[in-house]
Write a protein that holds these residues in place. Structure first.
Motif, PDB file in Angstrom:
ATOM      1  N   UNK A  13       0.834  -1.201   0.000  1.00  0.00           N
ATOM      2  CA  UNK A  13       0.000   0.000   0.000  1.00  0.00           C
ATOM      3  C   UNK A  13       0.872   1.255   0.000  1.00  0.00           C
ATOM      4  N   UNK A  14       1.876   1.266   0.864  1.00  0.00           N
ATOM      5  CA  UNK A  14       2.748   2.442   0.961  1.00  0.00           C
ATOM      6  C   UNK A  14       3.496   2.680  -0.340  1.00  0.00           C
ATOM      7  N   UNK A  15       3.996   1.612  -0.948  1.00  0.00           N
ATOM      8  CA  UNK A  15       4.708   1.755  -2.211  1.00  0.00           C
ATOM      9  C   UNK A  15       3.804   2.251  -3.328  1.00  0.00           C
ATOM     10  N   UNK A  16       2.579   1.740  -3.371  1.00  0.00           N
ATOM     11  CA  UNK A  16       1.644   2.174  -4.395  1.00  0.00           C
ATOM     12  C   UNK A  16       1.263   3.635  -4.255  1.00  0.00           C
ATOM     13  N   UNK A  17       0.972   4.055  -3.041  1.00  0.00           N
ATOM     14  CA  UNK A  17       0.617   5.460  -2.793  1.00  0.00           C
ATOM     15  C   UNK A  17       1.792   6.370  -3.129  1.00  0.00           C
ATOM     16  N   UNK A  18       2.992   5.955  -2.735  1.00  0.00           N
ATOM     17  CA  UNK A  18       4.187   6.758  -3.000  1.00  0.00           C
ATOM     18  C   UNK A  18       4.382   6.963  -4.498  1.00  0.00           C
ATOM     19  N   UNK A  19       4.212   5.894  -5.275  1.00  0.00           N
ATOM     20  CA  UNK A  19       4.390   6.004  -6.719  1.00  0.00           C
ATOM     21  C   UNK A  19       3.354   6.903  -7.363  1.00  0.00           C
ATOM     22  N   UNK A  20       2.093   6.735  -6.991  1.00  0.00           N
ATOM     23  CA  UNK A  20       1.024   7.537  -7.580  1.00  0.00           C
ATOM     24  C   UNK A  20       1.156   9.017  -7.270  1.00  0.00           C
ATOM     25  N   UNK A  21       1.460   9.349  -6.027  1.00  0.00           N
ATOM     26  CA  UNK A  21       1.592  10.749  -5.614  1.00  0.00           C
ATOM     27  C   UNK A  21       2.776  11.414  -6.310  1.00  0.00           C
ATOM     28  N   UNK A  22       3.906  10.723  -6.338  1.00  0.00           N
ATOM     29  CA  UNK A  22       5.116  11.335  -6.898  1.00  0.00           C
ATOM     30  C   UNK A  22       4.992  11.565  -8.397  1.00  0.00           C
ATOM     31  N   UNK A  23       4.423  10.614  -9.133  1.00  0.00           N
ATOM     32  CA  UNK A  23       4.301  10.761 -10.581  1.00  0.00           C
ATOM     33  C   UNK A  23       3.282  11.837 -10.968  1.00  0.00           C
ATOM     34  N   UNK A  24       2.198  11.938 -10.237  1.00  0.00           N
ATOM     35  CA  UNK A  24       1.205  12.963 -10.533  1.00  0.00           C
ATOM     36  C   UNK A  24       1.781  14.360 -10.316  1.00  0.00           C
ATOM     37  N   UNK A  25       2.617  14.492  -9.303  1.00  0.00           N
ATOM     38  CA  UNK A  25       3.203  15.793  -8.982  1.00  0.00           C
ATOM     39  C   UNK A  25       4.084  16.324 -10.108  1.00  0.00           C
ATOM     40  N   UNK A  26       4.691  15.426 -10.879  1.00  0.00           N
ATOM     41  CA  UNK A  26       5.623  15.866 -11.930  1.00  0.00           C
ATOM     42  C   UNK A  26       5.150  15.424 -13.319  1.00  0.00           C
ATOM     43  N   UNK A  27       3.845  15.156 -13.479  1.00  0.00           N
ATOM     44  CA  UNK A  27       3.316  14.646 -14.745  1.00  0.00           C
ATOM     45  C   UNK A  27       3.623  15.536 -15.956  1.00  0.00           C
ATOM     46  N   UNK A  28       3.489  16.882 -15.860  1.00  0.00           N
ATOM     47  CA  UNK A  28       3.801  17.712 -17.033  1.00  0.00           C
ATOM     48  C   UNK A  28       5.241  17.556 -17.510  1.00  0.00           C
ATOM     49  N   UNK A  29       6.178  17.501 -16.580  1.00  0.00           N
ATOM     50  CA  UNK A  29       7.581  17.332 -16.954  1.00  0.00           C
ATOM     51  C   UNK A  29       7.834  15.942 -17.525  1.00  0.00           C
ATOM     52  N   UNK A  30       7.144  14.954 -17.015  1.00  0.00           N
ATOM     53  CA  UNK A  30       7.294  13.589 -17.508  1.00  0.00           C
ATOM     54  C   UNK A  30       6.821  13.491 -18.961  1.00  0.00           C
ATOM     55  N   UNK A  31       5.685  14.120 -19.245  1.00  0.00           N
ATOM     56  CA  UNK A  31       5.177  14.074 -20.616  1.00  0.00           C
ATOM     57  C   UNK A  31       6.111  14.811 -21.572  1.00  0.00           C
ATOM     58  N   UNK A  32       6.585  15.979 -21.165  1.00  0.00           N
ATOM     59  CA  UNK A  32       7.489  16.750 -22.010  1.00  0.00           C
ATOM     60  C   UNK A  32       8.767  15.965 -22.285  1.00  0.00           C
ATOM     61  N   UNK A  33       9.278  15.280 -21.290  1.00  0.00           N
ATOM     62  CA  UNK A  33      10.492  14.479 -21.479  1.00  0.00           C
ATOM     63  C   UNK A  33      10.305  13.447 -22.588  1.00  0.00           C
ATOM     64  N   UNK A  34       9.180  12.722 -22.547  1.00  0.00           N
ATOM     65  CA  UNK A  34       8.931  11.690 -23.550  1.00  0.00           C
ATOM     66  C   UNK A  34       8.755  12.293 -24.934  1.00  0.00           C
ATOM     67  N   UNK A  35       8.060  13.435 -25.027  1.00  0.00           N
ATOM     68  CA  UNK A  35       7.890  14.104 -26.313  1.00  0.00           C
ATOM     69  C   UNK A  35       9.233  14.514 -26.906  1.00  0.00           C
ATOM     70  N   UNK A  36      10.134  15.023 -26.083  1.00  0.00           N
ATOM     71  CA  UNK A  36      11.461  15.408 -26.556  1.00  0.00           C
ATOM     72  C   UNK A  36      12.274  14.196 -26.986  1.00  0.00           C
ATOM     73  N   UNK A  37      12.089  13.073 -26.306  1.00  0.00           N
ATOM     74  CA  UNK A  37      12.853  11.863 -26.614  1.00  0.00           C
ATOM     75  C   UNK A  37      12.509  11.287 -27.981  1.00  0.00           C
ATOM     76  N   UNK A  38      11.238  11.375 -28.368  1.00  0.00           N
ATOM     77  CA  UNK A  38      10.801  10.658 -29.575  1.00  0.00           C
ATOM     78  C   UNK A  38      10.439  11.558 -30.748  1.00  0.00           C
TER      79      UNK A  38
END
Length: 355
Positions: A45-70
């Motif tokens: 439970x703790x690992x799942x919550x940690x992953x979901x919270x952290x990725x949502x917090x930086x979602x715009x940067x994550x998407x931009x990174x992938x767009x730049x990569x491909x």
């Protein structure tokens, strides 16, 4: 006869005592098992919550990174971190900044849960073997052993959820001008299976496995070792006598750990993303380019992807998207570690085992 009766009575008493002792031992063995099950659930439970919270917090940067990569090198639309985020906002609005985040969370929650749980179990197993080998029951994990445990955890978690990462990558690069082949995670999975076959769901898996070793391994090794060093040395008054690190200090440890891991493994992440786009019918325009520059991707494997990327775009292409990734990976890893420990502490306070 009397003596035989006495002996029989003594024998019966001994059996009763023996059965009572066995029952007591059985109860003692069962209780740790109950605790272990609860501990496993807490870690998941703790690992799942940690992953979901952290990725949502930086979602715009994550998407931009992938767009730049491909993105097609002959049709540049995203150029830089700030300008890239502005372009997404201008062309796709607020929702565009979080495109693919739902699929990412659906992937990262089980991924993070399995990763943290696998790390704890791998650490225990490696520590036990290390103690047996050295003959020292008080021996502790070294940074190298933590690296091994972290790498094992990363490979297990990544392999278990890789098809969802593949789908997330493709959904993320779809823009307003894309043909919108995929309407969501389930539709993308079924379409890829039907048009490209089951193996397509694991395109880019090999560089991911190789990249997991330095990335996740260094994350855990650096984070845990840094924590241990701070607790022992207490530099600059960062740790008090309670041997517990504060939230800010743990954030800093997570940030340092994330920086180490992502810098070493980043070229493999670029190769993985490009391999995931191969074979995509009516691929997003950001991948194929527009107008006369439109061209399909042709990579036959990991080495071929490395070779063609460097040949046609230069060595620096292996680090496309590194800036937004560096900006996002620090708070992402830090938030993940801190959230994980905070949730575990919270669950530990509220869960009790009845006697």
């Amino acid at each position: 006869m009397a003596s035989e009766d006495v002996k029989a009575s003594e024998s019966a008493v001994e059996k009763i005592v023996s059965l009572a002792e066995e029952a007591k031992l059985a109860r003692q063995e069962i209780r740790p098992t109950s605790h272990a099950v609860i501990s496993i659930c807490k870690s998941l439970v703790a690992g799942g919550v940690a992953g979901g919270v952290s990725r949502t917090a930086v979602a715009p940067l994550e998407r931009l990174k992938i767009l730049l990569q491909v993105q097609n090198s002959h049709s540049i639309k995203y150029n830089g971190t700030i300008s890239g985020l502005k372009y997404i906002w201008r062309t796709e609005g607020f929702k565009g900044l979080f495109k693919g985040n739902g699929t990412n969370c659906a992937r990262i929650v089980p991924n993070s849960a399995v990763k943290f749980f696998s790390y704890e179990q791998a650490s225990k197993g490696i520590l036990y073997l290390y103690q047996q080998q050295t003959g020292n029951e008080d021996a502790q994990l070294t940074p190298l052993l933590r690296l091994g445990a972290g790498a094992c955890a990363g490979i297990i978690a990544m392999s278990a959820t890789y098809p969802m990462d593949m789908v997330r990558g493709r959904i993320t690069v779809q823009t307003e001008k894309s043909p919108y082949q995929y309407r969501g995670m389930v539709h993308a999975l079924s379409t890829i299976l039907r048009e490209e076959g089951p193996r397509a769901l694991y395109k880019g898996w090999l560089p991911s496995v190789i990249g997991v070793i330095p990335y996740v391994g260094l994350n855990f090794a650096v984070y845990e070792s840094l924590k241990e060093w701070l607790v022992k040395t207490k530099p600059l008054g960062l740790v008090d006598d309670s041997t517990e690190l504060g939230v800010v200090t743990r954030l800093a440890c997570g940030a340092v750990a994330g920086t180490f891991g992502q810098t070493v493994a980043y070229p493999l992440d670029v190769v993985r993303r490009r391999m995931q786009m191969v074979g995509w019918k009516d691929a997003a325009s950001i991948v194929t380019g527009d107008g006369s520059s439109k061209a399909s991707l042709e990579y036959s494997g990991m080495i071929d992807t490395f070779r063609k990327t460097v040949r046609y775009e230069g060595f620096s292409a292996l680090y496309k998207g590194l800036v937004p990734n560096s900006v996002k990976v620090v708070p992402s890893i830090a938030i993940a570690f801190v959230t994980y420990e905070q949730v575990k502490d919270l669950l530990g306070v509220e869960i009790r085992i009845s006697d």
